[in-house]
Structures are given as structure tokens and as C-alpha cells.
Design an enzyme around this catalytic site. Structure first.
Site, PDB file in Angstrom:
ATOM      1  CB  CYS A  71      -0.452  64.622 -27.819  1.00 46.63           C
ATOM      2  SG  CYS A  71       0.976  65.865 -27.547  1.00 46.63           S
TER       3      CYS A  71
ATOM      4  CG  HIS B 210       4.559  64.103 -24.878  1.00 41.43           C
ATOM      5  ND1 HIS B 210       5.639  64.883 -24.967  1.00 41.43           N
ATOM      6  CD2 HIS B 210       3.708  64.151 -25.575  1.00 41.43           C
ATOM      7  CE1 HIS B 210       5.244  65.637 -26.055  1.00 41.43           C
ATOM      8  NE2 HIS B 210       3.984  65.250 -26.424  1.00 41.43           N
TER       9      HIS B 210
END
Length: 351
Positions: A141, A221
């Protein structure tokens, strides 16, 4: 003829890949394989998916638990063109020989090493080099977001080098009861962290260094980047370069989107499946450019950003769409991806 697809591993990524395959006009989900008998796999059965046992022991356990079993993993592989392996880290590499023996092309995820397939994939960067391959690896990711953002600037000949700090979520939301960290922050033990070198498996000439830490949260994140540009540029030029690239969308603190949880809530309010955000969400009003330096911050949804990349990887391996932008456009239209999450008319007026 539609691409026949299998998903091996019906977890955080696998169930999202399965859903995305089911809505693509050129794909058919033949079935999913797993080893569990809990609510996750039972949900797949309830959705009408054919569930296969990934191991002989799993088949015995599934039948004992009263679950319908469509067959073995070998049975599933005999019916498909491409398998997407979303099994746990280090497990997937062990499956590669079975896929090769079955003559099935395979898409792996970023938990595996680049050496597993010899090819790492982000659609906008290297779709063409995946065409017809037996296997590829969709990068993680965070690495996907790095390649999307920095790659857009590199392609516009604006980026000289990039230095980034990544604040990573502790664990997936659905597993926060099993582990993770509480009331602390854990720096990664080496610089660069693995994401920078991993991005170079896709773009070898990218000058990037990453520093990372794991924080006590489970939602997304967050990246902070200092970019050395190749020349002095305006904020508008950098912004428009990012706007022209696929799978980058914009949020604004002026709209009240001031933290990761607010963006997660926005995705739910927009009706996204599971609240997923497939795009990189760049804070537009934080982006700052001073001469030949730029500074930006963005969010990465760790559960969903790689889903569109995986769909494009399926097409590339199958060779049914030879043009990367065409595949990207199809995927993005079907999923309903955006460049702006809020239309201009609904945005806050700057003070």
C-alpha cells in the site's frame, strides 16, 4: 471472453479483490479459496461465492463445520486463467509452484519479495512490462502511493529527489484486538525503511529515501514528503501535475478533513464499500512550493489502495488489454474513483 479469476485467501485484501472482480465487465470470479471456517469465509458462502479448500486439512475442517466446499484449490485452478494470491505474508511464495504447474498466471501482493516473481507492479508506471508474464507482484500500500505520487512528478520531469517520513498504522482495524501497539510509537530500525527501495523495483531511477514509524492507530498511513524539484516551479504547476495523474484525489483541511479519521468517515458517507479509499488522498491546502522545493502530505488506506492495481495486473497478465491507460480508465470508472472527493460547489470558501 471474460478473464476467469480465482482468489486464494479471503481476508482483508482477498475479499476486496473478489468484490472488485465481480463488478468488472471483463472478468468472472470463479471462486475463492481459504483455510478458515470462521465468519469471514462464512460471509463468502452467504454472498453466494463458491468456496474451495486451500489445503486438504482445510477441506476436512470446512465440511465438519457444515460449510459447503466446492472442491480443492487444484479444482479451482483448473477452471481459471489468473489467480490472485492474498494469503498471509511468506505463505504466498510457497504457492507459486502450484500455480505454475496448473498453468495459471498469478498476481501476488506486496508482502512477498520482489524476487518471488521478478516483477513488481503499479499500473501507471509499468503496465506494459507485465503484459503476458506468468506472475507479478502488486507492491504494498505505501509503495503504491509512493509510485503514484512521485511517479507523476518524475514523468513531468519535475522531481529530482524525494525524502519522506511515513507514519504507519499499527495493524488492520479488524485485527486490533489481536495485537498492535498502544500509547507509543515504534520507529523502524533502519534507514531507509523498506518502502523506498521497494519503489525502485518499479521505478529503478527514482531517487527516494523513506523513514518510517508505526503508531498506535489502525486507520490509514500518513506520509510527509520533502521534494527537491528539478527547477523552480509554482504551487499550481505541482498541483496540476498531480491532478493529471490517475488515482490521486484531493482533500482539504478547510473542509474539516483535518485528520485521518475524518477522511475515513467521509468515505463511509460517500457510500464507499467498507469505507474504502482506492485513491491517494492529498491534502491540497497543505501542499507548499518554495522555489525548487515542494512539501506535501497525504493519506493511504492500507486496506484498499492496491485493489485497482490488482485488477489491472489481472488484465496485464491475461493480455486482454494491452494499453495501460485503457485498463486504468475501465477500472476507475467501474469502481467510481474520483479526483476530488467534494465537488467545488460543496467546498469551503477560503478565508
Amino acid at each position: 471472453m471474460n478473464i476467469k479469476v480465482a482468489v486464494n485467501g479471503y481476508g482483508v485484501i482477498g475479499k476486496r479483490v473478489a468484490d472488485a472482480v465481480r463488478v468488472m465487465p471483463d472478468m468472472e470470479l470463479v471462486g475463492v479459496a481459504d483455510v478458515a471456517t470462521d465468519w469471514r469465509v462464512r460471509t463468502a458462502v452467504g454472498l453466494g461465492l463458491d468456496v474451495f479448500a486451500a489445503t486438504p486439512g482445510a477441506g476436512t475442517a470446512m465440511r465438519a463445520a457444515g460449510m459447503p466446499v466446492a472442491g480443492t484449490l487444484a479444482d479451482l485452478l483448473s477452471q481459471v486463467d489468473v489467480v490472485v494470491d492474498t494469503t498471509p505474508k511468506k505463505v504466498a511464495a510457497l504457492n507459486l509452484e502450484a500455480y505454475r504447474a496448473a498453468g495459471v498466471k498469478a498476481v501476488f501482493q506486496g508482502g512477498e519479495s520482489h524476487a518471488t516473481t521478478g516483477h513488481s507492479f503499479v499500473a501507471q508506471a509499468n503496465y506494459a512490462t507485465a503484459l503476458g508474464r506468468d506472475a507479478t507482484r502488486v507492491v504494498s500500500c505505501n509503495t503504491t502511493s509512493i509510485v503514484r505520487i512521485l511517479g507523476a512528478l518524475q514523468d513531468s520531469e519535475l522531481l529530482a529527489r524525494a525524502r519522506g517520513v511515513l507514519i504507519r498504522r499499527a495493524t488492520d482495524p479488524g485485527e486490533s484486538h489481536q495485537g498492535g501497539i498502544m500509547n507509543t510509537l515504534v520507529p523502524e530500525s533502519s534507514i531507509p525503511s523498506h518502502q523506498g527501495p521497494d519503489a525502485r523495483t518499479v521505478r529503478p531511477d527514482l531517487d527516494v529515501v523513506t523513514i518510517a514509524a508505526k503508531a498506535a492507530h489502525t486507520q490509514t498511513h500518513t506520509h510527509f514528503w520533502t521534494l527537491q524539484l528539478t527547477r523552480p516551479a509554482s504551487r499550481e504547476e505541482v498541483l496540476e501535475t498531480l491532478r493529471a495523474a490517475p488515482r490521486i484525489a484531493f482533500i482539504r483541511m478547510a473542509d474539516g478533513l483535518t485528520a485521518s479519521n475524518t477522511t475515513v468517515e467521509l468515505m463511509r458517507d460517500l457510500g464507499r464499500p467498507r469505507g474504502d479509499m482506492w485513491e491517494v488522498a492529498v491534502w491540497e491546502d497543505v501542499l507548499t512550493v518554495e522555489g525548487d522545493e515542494a512539501y506535501l502530505t497525504y493519506q493511504v488506506n492500507n486496506e484498499s489502495i492496491v485493489i485497482p492495481e490488482t485488477i489491472d495486473a489481472i488484465r496485464a497478465l491475461a493480455g486482454t488489454v494491452t494499453d495501460g491507460p485503457t485498463s486504468i480508465a475501465t477500472t476507475d470508472e467501474v469502481l467510481g474513483m474520483r479526483r476530488d472527493f467534494l465537488p467545488d460547489a460543496l467546498r469551503a470558501v477560503p478565508a
